[in-house]
Structures are given as C-alpha cells and as structure tokens.
Motif scaffolding. Structure first.
Motif, PDB file in Angstrom:
ATOM      1  N   ALA A 295      32.636  42.273  48.382  1.00 23.09           N
ATOM      2  CA  ALA A 295      33.418  42.240  47.142  1.00 23.09           C
ATOM      3  C   ALA A 295      33.706  43.637  46.615  1.00 23.09           C
ATOM      4  O   ALA A 295      33.819  43.833  45.411  1.00 23.09           O
ATOM      5  CB  ALA A 295      32.683  41.431  46.079  1.00 23.09           C
ATOM      6  N   ASN A 296      33.832  44.595  47.516  1.00 21.76           N
ATOM      7  CA  ASN A 296      34.149  45.954  47.076  1.00 21.76           C
ATOM      8  C   ASN A 296      35.662  46.088  46.923  1.00 21.76           C
ATOM      9  O   ASN A 296      36.365  46.560  47.814  1.00 21.76           O
ATOM     10  CB  ASN A 296      33.591  46.961  48.073  1.00 21.76           C
ATOM     11  CG  ASN A 296      32.078  47.016  48.013  1.00 21.76           C
ATOM     12  OD1 ASN A 296      31.496  47.115  46.936  1.00 21.76           O
ATOM     13  ND2 ASN A 296      31.427  46.920  49.160  1.00 21.76           N
ATOM     14  N   THR A 297      36.125  45.672  45.778  1.00 19.12           N
ATOM     15  CA  THR A 297      37.557  45.587  45.523  1.00 19.12           C
ATOM     16  C   THR A 297      37.822  45.843  44.051  1.00 19.12           C
ATOM     17  O   THR A 297      36.907  45.775  43.222  1.00 19.12           O
ATOM     18  CB  THR A 297      38.087  44.192  45.922  1.00 19.12           C
ATOM     19  OG1 THR A 297      39.501  44.161  45.802  1.00 19.12           O
ATOM     20  CG2 THR A 297      37.487  43.098  45.047  1.00 19.12           C
ATOM     21  N   ASP A 298      39.045  46.111  43.736  1.00 18.86           N
ATOM     22  CA  ASP A 298      39.463  46.231  42.341  1.00 18.86           C
ATOM     23  C   ASP A 298      39.997  44.868  41.910  1.00 18.86           C
ATOM     24  O   ASP A 298      41.041  44.424  42.397  1.00 18.86           O
ATOM     25  CB  ASP A 298      40.547  47.295  42.199  1.00 18.86           C
ATOM     26  CG  ASP A 298      40.945  47.534  40.749  1.00 18.86           C
ATOM     27  OD1 ASP A 298      40.499  46.758  39.878  1.00 18.86           O
ATOM     28  OD2 ASP A 298      41.703  48.480  40.497  1.00 18.86           O
ATOM     29  N   PRO A 299      39.300  44.153  41.019  1.00 20.86           N
ATOM     30  CA  PRO A 299      39.719  42.808  40.640  1.00 20.86           C
ATOM     31  C   PRO A 299      40.834  42.759  39.609  1.00 20.86           C
ATOM     32  O   PRO A 299      41.252  41.682  39.192  1.00 20.86           O
ATOM     33  CB  PRO A 299      38.437  42.210  40.055  1.00 20.86           C
ATOM     34  CG  PRO A 299      37.748  43.383  39.430  1.00 20.86           C
ATOM     35  CD  PRO A 299      38.053  44.554  40.340  1.00 20.86           C
ATOM     36  N   ALA A 300      41.353  43.913  39.213  1.00 22.63           N
ATOM     37  CA  ALA A 300      42.303  43.948  38.105  1.00 22.63           C
ATOM     38  C   ALA A 300      43.549  43.119  38.377  1.00 22.63           C
ATOM     39  O   ALA A 300      44.163  42.587  37.446  1.00 22.63           O
ATOM     40  CB  ALA A 300      42.695  45.392  37.799  1.00 22.63           C
ATOM     41  N   ASP A 301      43.948  43.019  39.640  1.00 25.43           N
ATOM     42  CA  ASP A 301      45.189  42.300  39.951  1.00 25.43           C
ATOM     43  C   ASP A 301      45.016  40.789  39.988  1.00 25.43           C
ATOM     44  O   ASP A 301      45.994  40.046  39.957  1.00 25.43           O
ATOM     45  CB  ASP A 301      45.753  42.774  41.283  1.00 25.43           C
ATOM     46  CG  ASP A 301      44.779  42.601  42.437  1.00 25.43           C
ATOM     47  OD1 ASP A 301      43.572  42.462  42.161  1.00 25.43           O
ATOM     48  OD2 ASP A 301      45.233  42.595  43.594  1.00 25.43           O
ATOM     49  N   LEU A 302      43.790  40.304  40.042  1.00 32.10           N
ATOM     50  CA  LEU A 302      43.580  38.877  40.270  1.00 32.10           C
ATOM     51  C   LEU A 302      44.038  38.005  39.108  1.00 32.10           C
ATOM     52  O   LEU A 302      44.693  36.985  39.304  1.00 32.10           O
ATOM     53  CB  LEU A 302      42.109  38.603  40.569  1.00 32.10           C
ATOM     54  CG  LEU A 302      41.696  38.863  42.017  1.00 32.10           C
ATOM     55  CD1 LEU A 302      40.183  38.754  42.162  1.00 32.10           C
ATOM     56  CD2 LEU A 302      42.394  37.903  42.959  1.00 32.10           C
ATOM     57  N   THR A 303      43.694  38.385  37.892  1.00 28.56           N
ATOM     58  CA  THR A 303      44.048  37.531  36.758  1.00 28.56           C
ATOM     59  C   THR A 303      45.556  37.461  36.581  1.00 28.56           C
ATOM     60  O   THR A 303      46.115  36.390  36.345  1.00 28.56           O
ATOM     61  CB  THR A 303      43.374  38.037  35.476  1.00 28.56           C
ATOM     62  OG1 THR A 303      43.648  39.428  35.317  1.00 28.56           O
ATOM     63  CG2 THR A 303      41.882  37.818  35.532  1.00 28.56           C
ATOM     64  N   ALA A 304      46.229  38.586  36.735  1.00 29.94           N
ATOM     65  CA  ALA A 304      47.688  38.591  36.596  1.00 29.94           C
ATOM     66  C   ALA A 304      48.337  37.751  37.689  1.00 29.94           C
ATOM     67  O   ALA A 304      49.258  36.971  37.442  1.00 29.94           O
ATOM     68  CB  ALA A 304      48.217  40.022  36.646  1.00 29.94           C
TER      69      ALA A 304
END
Length: 314
Positions: A295-304
């Motif tokens: 899970a080494n990722t930037d989750p910022a894009d997921l909700t959008a």
C-alpha cells in the motif's frame, strides 16, 4: 531451489521482526491476505529481514551495511530493516519512483540514489556501489533468503484452494509456491504490459521483456529471477495477465467497496479475481485468497475517482 523447509526456517528467523498479517474472509470462500499492513507497507520486509539476519548469523554482514536497488518497495523494506537493526543502508531507485516512496526512504534514514528510468538501470548502478564499498547486496527478488522470506506470508494463509499473487520479478510468487504450492493452486498475476514471468514460462527460461504498465513501479522487473522461476516451474504456477484498465478499476473497487487502499501493483491480484469470475473460471465452491501485498501509494486520487465513478454509475 528454495523449498518449504527454507521458508519455515525463515519464519523462525524473522518471527520477532515482522507482523503476522491478518487474512479476512470478505465473502463466502474469499479471503484477503492483508499484507499491506506489514512493516514498510509491503511483504518485502519479510525477505529483507531474512537476508540481513541470515548474513549476520553467518558473520557476513559488513560494517558498510547494505545496498539495494528497487522500484520502491524493496528499498523501503531494506531501509526499514536496516534502521531496526542499526546498520547503514543505501537504496538505488529509478527516477520515476513515486515521490511518496522516495520521501519515506529518506525518512527511514537510507541514503537514496535516483538513477535511470527503469529498475534495471538503478540495479546496474547499485552493483557498482557494492563493488566500491563491500556492502551486502540485498536483491529485490532473486536471492534464496529473499524468496524464502517472502514465502513466509503463505504459512499464514487459511486453508484455500487458490492463491492469487501479484508478480513482478517472481520473488513473492516463488516463495508462496515453495511454501504451499504442493497443496494450493498458485496463480501469478502480472500486468499485460509487464509479462515478465509469463514470458519466461512460455520460453522455458527467464527472458528480457519490455515494461510499460501503470503498475511498473512495483511490478516492473524486466527479467524474472531464476529462483522464483524455478519454483514456479516446479510447482506448476499458473500465469495470468490483466490489463492496466482492470488494475486501475480493481484499485478503485477495493477502496469503494472495502475501504482498503492499495498500490496499483497489489490491485493486480484483485483484478485477476474479477476476470476469473467474469470468465466463469472460478467454480462456485473454490476457496480463494487474494494477496494484497502493498500500500505504498498516494491515496489522494481515490476519493475523487470513486465519486466520479459513482456519478457515472460505474
């Protein structure tokens, strides 16, 4: 070749250093192995600890510490293990390595070298550094201690028929096959744009492949490791390719339906499950474990992205 005895030995060696991650039954006959909860955010900590601790046991751990080359996750694992064990670490990553991983490497105290556009170029630079310093080289996927260490996660799986494993260089799937391949079907899942093990199995030996996938930062090895390949052949590991659209969709679905954030490489294994069910290749009684390996990722894009998908009825 790495066998189950080597995996069990690794489990004893690293037991006090890694987490026993949970397997959760999310639907009847379907488990998620939540290896994303492992130290450093991926399964790679298992192999890193096993490699370094085995070297220390044998009196082969130099004062110069360790050197690794990585698309990100292996480097994070080596940096974490080195910090915990109090030894220096240098990590070589390609220029395209995600910023979130590079930042975390530095936070863990590793000296970071960014070199080349692909893992292969970072690897070449790391071998030069090993020759210069005499440090212990910790391979991302092709050393016996690495493969055996990665395979320890399979010893924690529930009793299932099939295990879906995202695959890059083959260290994880080789270790899983060594641990449970005699009693479970092991499926190696790769991006269609990085068919490293798939091509090796077709050719009968590891071959160099071109890499072009959204998951290349973690599944971007151009050449399958000889150890993982041998285990895959011996245990008749099945190969499965999934396209980038399916990987992206699977990552979104894991968040939207299960509130699990994974990196794109880890989502590949879940994408394979979708494909098997869509094609009717999963029988009704087949018990399946999906290894969510990192899970080494930037989750910022997921909700959008999820909001957009829901608004479009996806």
């Amino acid at each position: 070749m790495v066998d189950r005895d080597a995996v069990e030995s690794a489990a004893r060696r690293i037991g006090g250093h890694v987490r026993r991650t949970p397997s959760v039954e999310v639907a009847p006959g379907l488990w998620f192995k939540l290896e994303l909860l492992q130290h450093s955010g991926s399964f790679k900590a298992r192999g890193a600890f096993n490699r370094i601790l085995a070297a220390r046991e044998q009196g082969e751990l130099p004062a110069a510490g360790v050197v690794a080359a990585s698309g990100g996750n292996a480097g994070l694992a080596v940096a974490f293990a080195a910090a915990r064990l109090g030894i220096p670490a240098e990590v070589f990553v390609p220029l395209v390595a995600p910023a979130v991983k590079v930042r975390k490497l530095r936070q863990l105290g590793a000296v970071v070298h960014q070199h080349g556009r692909e893992y292969a170029e970072a690897y070449a630079a790391s071998t030069i550094r090993v020759a210069e310093t005499g440090a212990l080289f910790v391979h991302a996927y092709d050393q016996p201690e690495i493969v055996a260490g990665q395979g320890t996660l399979a010893l924690e799986l529930p009793d299932v028929d099939t295990v879906l494993v995202a695959t890059g260089g083959g260290g994880l799937v080789g270790g899983v096959a060594a641990a449970v391949g005699d009693r479970m079907r092991v499926v190696a899942v790769e991006p269609a744009g990085a068919p490293t093990l798939h091509a090796a199995l077709a050719a009968g030996h590891p071959v160099d492949v071109a890499v072009d996938s959204v998951a290349a930062d973690s599944l971007g090895a151009r050449l399958a490791g000889t150890i993982g390949f041998a285990a895959a052949v011996h245990h008749q590991v099945q190969s499965m390719l999934v396209d980038d659209d399916a990987i992206v969709r699977a990552r979104r679905m894991l968040w939207a339906e299960h509130r699990i954030v994974v990196e794109l490489g880890a989502a590949a294994a879940f994408a394979a499950l979708e494909q098997l069910e869509r094609d009717g290749r999963r029988t009704g009684r087949e018990r399946v474990a999906v290894v969510l390996c990192g899970a080494n990722t930037d989750p910022a894009d997921l909700t959008a992205e999820t909001v957009q998908d829901l608004s479009q009825g996806v």
